[in-house]
Design an enzyme around this catalytic site. Structure first.
Site, short mmCIF file in Angstrom:
data_model
loop_
_atom_site.label_atom_id
_atom_site.label_comp_id
_atom_site.label_asym_id
_atom_site.label_seq_id
_atom_site.Cartn_x
_atom_site.Cartn_y
_atom_site.Cartn_z
CD GLU A 109 -26.22 38.80 35.35
OE1 GLU A 109 -25.50 39.80 35.52
OE2 GLU A 109 -26.69 38.14 36.28
CB ALA A 133 -32.10 35.70 37.49
CD GLU A 134 -26.45 37.25 39.51
OE1 GLU A 134 -25.93 38.13 38.78
OE2 GLU A 134 -27.50 37.45 40.17
CD GLN A 194 -22.39 41.72 34.01
OE1 GLN A 194 -22.85 42.50 34.84
NE2 GLN A 194 -22.87 41.62 32.78
CG PHE A 195 -18.64 41.58 38.76
CD1 PHE A 195 -17.39 42.18 38.79
CD2 PHE A 195 -19.63 42.16 37.99
CE1 PHE A 195 -17.13 43.34 38.08
CE2 PHE A 195 -19.40 43.32 37.27
CZ PHE A 195 -18.14 43.92 37.32
CG ASP A 237 -17.52 40.15 43.89
OD1 ASP A 237 -17.01 40.00 42.76
OD2 ASP A 237 -17.02 40.85 44.77
CG PHE A 238 -22.79 39.00 40.94
CD1 PHE A 238 -22.48 39.94 41.92
CD2 PHE A 238 -22.99 39.44 39.64
CE1 PHE A 238 -22.38 41.29 41.61
CE2 PHE A 238 -22.90 40.80 39.32
CZ PHE A 238 -22.58 41.72 40.31
CG HIS A 256 -19.29 44.82 41.52
ND1 HIS A 256 -19.98 45.50 42.50
CD2 HIS A 256 -20.20 44.48 40.57
CE1 HIS A 256 -21.27 45.58 42.15
NE2 HIS A 256 -21.42 44.97 40.98
#
Length: 331
Positions: free
Chosen positions: A35, A65-66, A88-89, A91-92, A135
């Site tokens: 992303e 859309a991980e 991007q993080f 956590d995702f 995040h």
């Protein structure tokens, strides 16, 4: 006379960019995506300039859309490419948990070794500036329970570059965790090409009285605490595992047997963090070398606050380390 290694001082961000550029120049099968990693250069500016250098077929943006990002990386890997996706993080990673936990880690085994899975999944982690509970996490310990996946977590620019280059060349999936507060940290990096093997810890500071095992940002907290403790005549050894899978227990156990006392520090929640596994292995292999109980410092077992003031209470501090080390020396 030994060989003189020329070094330069750069940030971890610059070291990671150098690793990506060098590996993409070396191997045309490498592709980078995620992303906002294309023209924008990533929210942490880690892919800045790569779109212009390598073009839109090798550096490109994806939808939010991980699951698709990691699933596509798997498909690319088993058909001959060497993908370097970014979430991007970190956590995702939970959104793509099945693709990571089951697919990346197990498909090579499930298919009898007929395919390789050379995916390097970059995951920015850590508390940094009020990003909130979804995040700011450090989920790396979850994947110590996932056979087939390598886990790298560097603490310095030199380690970040050397480990990332190794990860990209590895034919197994590597989760590459980068603490966001370390991106701007400067350090010496060799000018010539080098690799750091996965599964090799590094003793960041020699000591004789206590072993402090720390990861990512907490390596620097531990080093600061060790320097303060030295003023009181206490010499702490600081060991950075650098990778959690493979985990270099030989280096860790050698240090523990030398000092007889051990403190494990990480930003993850204390319960079930990487320190729990390291402590268990120390207890199994070096219990009778210890002069005191194994101690751990992690973050509290509650969601990370949004407030930039409150979030600081989650991260282990230099004072906490000093206090626990002095408690260990009372045994």
């Amino acid at each position: 006379m030994g060989t003189v290694v020329k070094v330069k001082t750069i940030t971890m961000r610059e070291a990671i960019i150098e690793a990506l550029v060098e590996e993409m120049e070396r191997d045309p099968s490498t592709v980078l995506f995620g992303e906002d990693v294309g023209k924008f250069g990533g929210i942490n500016a880690i892919t800045k300039g790569l779109y212009e250098k390598f073009g839109g077929q090798r550096v490109f943006d994806t939808p939010i859309a991980e699951t698709t990002i990691v699933g596509a990386a798997l498909g690319m890997a088993i058909t001959g490419l060497r993908p370097i996706p970014e979430l991007q993080f970190g956590d995702f990673v939970g959104i793509a948990f099945d693709e990571v936990f089951n697919k990346l880690g197990k498909w090579r085994y499930m298919h009898g070794g007929q395919m390789e899975v050379p995916v390097t999944l970059r995951l920015p982690v850590g508390i940094a500036g009020g990003a909130g509970p979804e995040h700011s996490q450090s989920p790396q310990a979850l994947f110590m329970h996932a056979p087939g996946i390598h886990i790298a977590i560097p603490s310095t620019p030199a380690d970040a570059k050397g480990l990332l280059k190794t990860a990209i060349r590895d034919n197994n999936a590597v989760l590459f965790f980068e603490h966001k507060l370390l991106y701007g940290m400067k350090g010496e990096v060799p000018e010539e090409e080098y690799l750091i093997p996965l599964g090799k810890a590094d003793v960041k500071r020699e000591g004789t009285d206590v072993t402090i095992i720390a990861t990512a940002l907490q390596v620097h907290t531990a080093l600061n605490a060790a320097n303060t403790l030295a003023k009181d005549g206490i010499e702490a050894e600081v060991v950075d595992p650098r990778t959690l899978a493979p985990l270099d227990m030989d280096t860790i156990l050698a240090s523990v047997r030398k000092t007889g006392r051990v403190l494990i520090v990480h930003e993850e929640p204390k319960t079930g963090g990487c320190g729990a596994e390291i402590a268990a292995q120390i207890a199994e292999e070096a219990l009778f070398d210890l002069h005191a109980p194994i101690k751990r410092i992690g973050s509290p077992d509650v969601p990370i606050a949004q407030s930039i003031y409150l979030e600081q209470f989650y991260r282990p501090s230099e004072n906490q380390i000093i206090e626990v080390v002095k408690e260990l020396l009372e045994y």
